[in-house]
Design a protein around this motif. Structure first.
Motif, PDB file in Angstrom:
ATOM      1  N   SER A 198       0.900  -1.175   0.110  1.00 21.89           N
ATOM      2  CA  SER A 198      -0.252   0.111   0.012  1.00 21.89           C
ATOM      3  C   SER A 198       0.909   1.517  -0.239  1.00 21.89           C
ATOM      4  O   SER A 198       0.139   1.707  -0.112  1.00 21.89           O
ATOM      5  CB  SER A 198      -1.070   0.261   0.681  1.00 21.89           C
ATOM      6  N   SER A 208      -6.616   1.108  -5.404  1.00 24.67           N
ATOM      7  CA  SER A 208      -7.011   0.358  -5.243  1.00 24.67           C
ATOM      8  C   SER A 208      -6.559  -0.472  -7.170  1.00 24.67           C
ATOM      9  O   SER A 208      -5.954  -1.433  -6.797  1.00 24.67           O
ATOM     10  CB  SER A 208      -8.272  -0.251  -5.436  1.00 24.67           C
ATOM     11  N   ARG A 212      -2.888  -3.438  -7.472  1.00 23.09           N
ATOM     12  CA  ARG A 212      -3.779  -4.517  -8.073  1.00 23.09           C
ATOM     13  C   ARG A 212      -2.558  -4.900  -9.266  1.00 23.09           C
ATOM     14  O   ARG A 212      -1.540  -5.481  -9.439  1.00 23.09           O
ATOM     15  CB  ARG A 212      -4.481  -4.611  -8.047  1.00 23.09           C
ATOM     16  N   ASP A 229      -3.787  -5.096   1.970  1.00 29.42           N
ATOM     17  CA  ASP A 229      -5.252  -5.597   3.025  1.00 29.42           C
ATOM     18  C   ASP A 229      -6.356  -6.450   1.652  1.00 29.42           C
ATOM     19  O   ASP A 229      -6.223  -6.315   1.003  1.00 29.42           O
ATOM     20  CB  ASP A 229      -6.214  -3.833   1.236  1.00 29.42           C
ATOM     21  N   ASP A 232      -9.833  -6.147   0.237  1.00 29.75           N
ATOM     22  CA  ASP A 232      -9.941  -5.795  -0.864  1.00 29.75           C
ATOM     23  C   ASP A 232     -10.155  -6.526  -2.374  1.00 29.75           C
ATOM     24  O   ASP A 232      -8.959  -7.463  -2.435  1.00 29.75           O
ATOM     25  CB  ASP A 232      -9.064  -4.304  -1.662  1.00 29.75           C
ATOM     26  N   LYS A 233     -11.234  -6.952  -2.306  1.00 33.12           N
ATOM     27  CA  LYS A 233     -11.109  -8.256  -3.322  1.00 33.12           C
ATOM     28  C   LYS A 233     -10.643  -8.386  -4.711  1.00 33.12           C
ATOM     29  O   LYS A 233     -10.053  -9.187  -5.221  1.00 33.12           O
ATOM     30  CB  LYS A 233     -12.816  -8.287  -3.441  1.00 33.12           C
ATOM     31  N   ASP A 234     -11.027  -6.895  -5.301  1.00 30.47           N
ATOM     32  CA  ASP A 234      -9.956  -6.902  -6.296  1.00 30.47           C
ATOM     33  C   ASP A 234      -8.834  -7.008  -7.022  1.00 30.47           C
ATOM     34  O   ASP A 234      -7.949  -8.042  -7.542  1.00 30.47           O
ATOM     35  CB  ASP A 234     -10.415  -5.681  -7.307  1.00 30.47           C
ATOM     36  N   LEU A 235      -8.257  -6.725  -5.484  1.00 31.23           N
ATOM     37  CA  LEU A 235      -6.412  -6.952  -5.671  1.00 31.23           C
ATOM     38  C   LEU A 235      -6.124  -8.470  -5.048  1.00 31.23           C
ATOM     39  O   LEU A 235      -5.453  -9.422  -5.447  1.00 31.23           O
ATOM     40  CB  LEU A 235      -6.078  -6.151  -3.895  1.00 31.23           C
TER      41      LEU A 235
END
Ligand code: THG
Length: 262
Positions: A198, A208, A212, A229, A232-235
């Motif tokens: 981060s 975000s 990623r 994190d 963070d679903k996309d990550l």
């Protein structure tokens, strides 16, 4: 990927407030949520404002251990704070971190050996953060050599090249990516690598997306660990997809779910 959940950090308002009022629930919720989201370890950082960090880290470790048995990464610049956490940790631990100064190595490497802990070695010293991949390599080599001399197992060492925010140090990201590749050449067996992800996006608008994108690039440079994190679903989906494409994970149509169930 060794995923270290970053959210139990006193720098976050909610966590800082929970520490102040000794409110266990927000800390335990974060411990459970990050573990369920796929964190292999939890970073534990009292934050810059903690008046009594030794007492705080002990309270955090105890509070977290009541609900999960996830590995704890004890994150402090003060060795006595890290040791306070280690002294009561029941499960596996990571010392986060030592720098390359011999005074710090003299304390933290024996501490890692004593507590059978893994160790994160930052490519920095008291003169500050590195400006290019050559400085990163020199500092990392100092840490690796020291560990070899003290018989600290290199498999338990994670080298961190120091990620800097792209909005103020734009040229550094590429230096970090090159350093990640070259760290692997420092010893046989090779040291592992880790980044504080981060950091790259601090102060930027599209956090975000930047996180990623950089994570996948670092994975292409062989990254083995990331402090990030996990909520963070996309990550996490990008991380898992990159592991699949790099053949670190066997393909199945439901590979995102399969990874999380591991
Ligand atoms: N390497 C190692 N350990 C580390 C770092 C590293 N530990 C700390 C940090 N860097 C990794 N953890 C974070 C945690 C949060 C943030 C960045 C890195 C972050 N926080 C928000 C911010 O500053 O904008 C806080 C937002 C809020 O206050 O709510 O970005 O590099 N070994």
């Amino acid at each position: 990927m060794f995923i270290v959940g970053e959210l139990i950090n006193g720098m976050y308002k909610k966590v800082g407030a929970a520490i102040q009022t000794k409110d266990k629930k927000p800390i335990q919720d974060l411990a459970i949520a990050q573990t369920n989201a796929g964190a292999s370890a939890l970073d534990v950082n009292c934050g810059p404002a903690s008046a009594n960090p030794k007492e705080t880290i002990k309270w955090l470790v105890e509070t977290i251990q009541e609900v999960v048995d996830t590995t704890l990464a004890l994150d402090s610049t003060k060795p006595d704070v890290i040791e306070a956490g280690l002294s009561i940790a029941k499960n596996q631990t990571v010392i986060n971190s030592t720098g390359a100064d011999v005074e710090r190595l003299d304390i933290l490497v024996p501490m890692a050996l004593k507590y059978n802990s893994s160790l994160i070695g930052l490519a920095m010293n008291k003169k500050g953060v590195p400006q290019d991949k050559f400085q990163r390599l020199e500092l990392a080599a100092t840490i690796v050599t020291y560990c070899q001399e003290k018989n600290f197992p290199i498999e338990k060492l994670y080298l961190d090249p120091i990620v800097l925010p792209v909005n103020v140090a734009q040229a550094q990201a590429e230096e970090v990516l090159e350093a990640l590749r070259e760290f692997k050449l420092l010893s046989d067996p090779a040291p592992k690598t880790i980044v504080g992800l981060s950091n790259i996006s601090q102060g930027t608008v599209n956090r975000s997306l930047i996180n990623r994108t950089f994570l996948v690039m670092a994975q292409c440079s062989g990254l083995e660990g990331a402090i990030l994190d996990p909520l963070d679903k996309d990550l996490m989906d990008a991380l898992i997809s990159a592991e699949l494409i790099r053949n670190k994970q066997i393909y199945c149509d439901s590979f995102l779910d399969a990874y999380k169930k591991k």
